[in-house]
Design a protein around this motif. Structure first.
Motif, PDB file in Angstrom:
ATOM      1  N   ASP A  35      13.197 121.100  -7.672  1.00 53.66           N
ATOM      2  CA  ASP A  35      12.110 121.620  -6.829  1.00 53.66           C
ATOM      3  C   ASP A  35      12.501 121.599  -5.357  1.00 53.66           C
ATOM      4  OD1 ASP A  35      10.557 122.068  -9.069  1.00 53.66           O
ATOM      5  OD2 ASP A  35       9.185 120.383  -8.698  1.00 53.66           O
ATOM      6  N   GLU A  36      13.100 120.507  -4.915  1.00 53.20           N
ATOM      7  CA  GLU A  36      13.535 120.408  -3.517  1.00 53.20           C
ATOM      8  C   GLU A  36      14.609 121.446  -3.196  1.00 53.20           C
ATOM      9  OE1 GLU A  36      14.389 119.460   0.363  1.00 53.20           O
ATOM     10  OE2 GLU A  36      12.652 118.799  -0.791  1.00 53.20           O
ATOM     11  N   MET A  37      15.584 121.559  -4.064  1.00 47.81           N
ATOM     12  CA  MET A  37      16.696 122.476  -3.788  1.00 47.81           C
ATOM     13  C   MET A  37      16.269 123.945  -3.881  1.00 47.81           C
ATOM     14  SD  MET A  37      18.901 120.409  -2.814  1.00 47.81           S
ATOM     15  CE  MET A  37      20.322 121.451  -2.565  1.00 47.81           C
ATOM     16  N   ALA A  38      15.268 124.247  -4.686  1.00 49.63           N
ATOM     17  CA  ALA A  38      14.780 125.623  -4.789  1.00 49.63           C
ATOM     18  C   ALA A  38      14.235 126.128  -3.455  1.00 49.63           C
ATOM     19  CB  ALA A  38      13.707 125.726  -5.877  1.00 49.63           C
ATOM     20  N   GLN A  39      13.727 125.216  -2.630  1.00 46.83           N
ATOM     21  CA  GLN A  39      13.161 125.577  -1.329  1.00 46.83           C
ATOM     22  C   GLN A  39      14.222 125.833  -0.264  1.00 46.83           C
ATOM     23  OE1 GLN A  39       9.853 126.146  -1.180  1.00 46.83           O
ATOM     24  NE2 GLN A  39      10.054 125.718  -3.358  1.00 46.83           N
ATOM     25  N   ARG A  40      15.436 125.446  -0.538  1.00 46.61           N
ATOM     26  CA  ARG A  40      16.505 125.572   0.457  1.00 46.61           C
ATOM     27  C   ARG A  40      17.183 126.931   0.361  1.00 46.61           C
ATOM     28  NH1 ARG A  40      19.155 119.614   1.160  1.00 46.61           N
ATOM     29  NH2 ARG A  40      17.209 118.461   0.944  1.00 46.61           N
ATOM     30  N   ASP A  41      17.472 127.481   1.515  1.00 44.68           N
ATOM     31  CA  ASP A  41      18.115 128.789   1.602  1.00 44.68           C
ATOM     32  C   ASP A  41      19.630 128.598   1.512  1.00 44.68           C
ATOM     33  OD1 ASP A  41      18.590 131.469   1.936  1.00 44.68           O
ATOM     34  OD2 ASP A  41      18.154 131.486   4.084  1.00 44.68           O
ATOM     35  N   LEU A  42      20.161 128.699   0.291  1.00 39.79           N
ATOM     36  CA  LEU A  42      21.586 128.501   0.077  1.00 39.79           C
ATOM     37  C   LEU A  42      22.048 129.258  -1.151  1.00 39.79           C
ATOM     38  CD1 LEU A  42      21.208 126.255  -2.330  1.00 39.79           C
ATOM     39  CD2 LEU A  42      21.118 124.692  -0.416  1.00 39.79           C
ATOM     40  N   ASP A  43      23.355 129.356  -1.307  1.00 37.66           N
ATOM     41  CA  ASP A  43      23.936 130.101  -2.420  1.00 37.66           C
ATOM     42  C   ASP A  43      24.492 129.198  -3.519  1.00 37.66           C
ATOM     43  OD1 ASP A  43      23.513 132.702  -1.241  1.00 37.66           O
ATOM     44  OD2 ASP A  43      25.138 132.209   0.138  1.00 37.66           O
ATOM     45  N   PHE A  44      24.915 128.007  -3.156  1.00 35.16           N
ATOM     46  CA  PHE A  44      25.367 127.031  -4.138  1.00 35.16           C
ATOM     47  C   PHE A  44      25.138 125.633  -3.579  1.00 35.16           C
ATOM     48  CE2 PHE A  44      28.982 127.501  -1.387  1.00 35.16           C
ATOM     49  CZ  PHE A  44      29.565 126.259  -1.333  1.00 35.16           C
ATOM     50  N   TRP A  45      25.126 124.657  -4.477  1.00 32.28           N
ATOM     51  CA  TRP A  45      24.923 123.282  -4.056  1.00 32.28           C
ATOM     52  C   TRP A  45      25.432 122.335  -5.134  1.00 32.28           C
ATOM     53  CZ3 TRP A  45      21.297 120.345  -6.909  1.00 32.28           C
ATOM     54  CH2 TRP A  45      20.446 121.078  -7.753  1.00 32.28           C
ATOM     55  N   MET A  58      19.618 131.777  -0.185  1.00 35.93           N
ATOM     56  CA  MET A  58      18.661 132.359  -1.102  1.00 35.93           C
ATOM     57  C   MET A  58      17.736 131.257  -1.615  1.00 35.93           C
ATOM     58  SD  MET A  58      19.517 134.162  -4.732  1.00 35.93           S
ATOM     59  CE  MET A  58      18.162 134.835  -5.629  1.00 35.93           C
ATOM     60  N   ARG A  59      16.446 131.399  -1.361  1.00 39.48           N
ATOM     61  CA  ARG A  59      15.440 130.475  -1.900  1.00 39.48           C
ATOM     62  C   ARG A  59      14.996 130.977  -3.270  1.00 39.48           C
ATOM     63  NH1 ARG A  59      14.299 130.473   3.620  1.00 39.48           N
ATOM     64  NH2 ARG A  59      14.233 128.392   4.511  1.00 39.48           N
ATOM     65  N   LEU A  60      14.564 130.052  -4.104  1.00 40.07           N
ATOM     66  CA  LEU A  60      14.064 130.421  -5.425  1.00 40.07           C
ATOM     67  C   LEU A  60      12.547 130.342  -5.432  1.00 40.07           C
ATOM     68  CD1 LEU A  60      16.629 128.515  -7.681  1.00 40.07           C
ATOM     69  CD2 LEU A  60      16.694 130.889  -6.924  1.00 40.07           C
ATOM     70  N   LYS A  61      11.919 131.231  -6.186  1.00 39.25           N
ATOM     71  CA  LYS A  61      10.462 131.274  -6.256  1.00 39.25           C
ATOM     72  C   LYS A  61       9.977 130.367  -7.379  1.00 39.25           C
ATOM     73  CE  LYS A  61      10.370 136.018  -4.643  1.00 39.25           C
ATOM     74  NZ  LYS A  61      10.067 137.407  -4.984  1.00 39.25           N
ATOM     75  N   GLU A  62       9.189 129.359  -7.008  1.00 36.24           N
ATOM     76  CA  GLU A  62       8.646 128.427  -7.999  1.00 36.24           C
ATOM     77  C   GLU A  62       7.856 129.176  -9.066  1.00 36.24           C
ATOM     78  OE1 GLU A  62       6.832 124.671  -6.948  1.00 36.24           O
ATOM     79  OE2 GLU A  62       7.683 124.892  -4.935  1.00 36.24           O
TER      80      GLU A  62
END
Length: 173
Positions: free
Chosen positions: A114-124, A1-5
């Motif tokens: 900002d970098e992690m928001a662009q990644r398609d993931l569920d947790f990090w 899941m990516r996040l919308k800036e």
């Protein structure tokens, strides 16, 4: 899941412990920068803090939860999650669970978020520890994301299994 800036809502639960109840300035530095990237901050203190330290924490949030020093960071995270409430947590795009055991940021947290928001993931998390022998060969320490910084996206937060997991976690000490 990516996040919308531009529309990302984040909640952070910060776990703190100090044997003498003293909050060092590096912690406030970290939280001030973190606050630029989140909408809500809850500080969970395992144990007590002195009056001066409470005043320091109140410069970054009014939401402070004092609790017994049990369960290490996971116990504090759990209690913080229940303090906010899972229905309220589901309103956020990302929940960050972090503790006091690292210094930073060396670069603004914004760059990382900002970098992690662009990644398609569920947790990090910030760092991953590799698999290794534990206690001189008495067991194996599995590969894992280190618990001083976790971020969970809405795709996990909104699942009943997320709440059920935290309900079943028990304090080790």
């Amino acid at each position: 899941m990516r996040l919308k800036e531009g529309s990302i809502k984040r909640c952070a639960i910060f776990l703190y412990y100090d044997k003498q109840g003293i909050v060092d300035d590096y912690v406030i530095y970290l939280l001030n920068d973190l606050n630029k990237n989140i909408d809500k901050l809850l500080i969970v203190c395992n144990g007590t803090i002195n009056e001066e330290s409470e005043k320091k924490f109140r410069t970054v949030t009014q939401d402070i939860l004092l609790r017994a020093n049990s369960g290490f960071d996971v116990g504090g995270y759990r209690e913080g999650l229940f303090q906010i409430g899972f229905d309220n947590l589901r309103r956020y795009d990302e929940i960050v669970l972090l503790n006091y055991t690292f210094f930073g940021p060396l670069y603004p947290f914004k760059e990382m978020f900002d970098e992690m928001a662009q990644r398609d993931l569920d947790f990090w998390g910030i760092t991953k520890r590799g698999r290794s022998d534990f206690d001189g060969g008495a067991g194996v320490y599995p590969e894992h994301i280190q618990s001083y910084f976790y971020a969970f996206r809405k795709s996990i937060i909104s699942q009943d299994a997320f709440k059920e997991y935290w309900q079943q976690v028990v304090d080790e000490i």
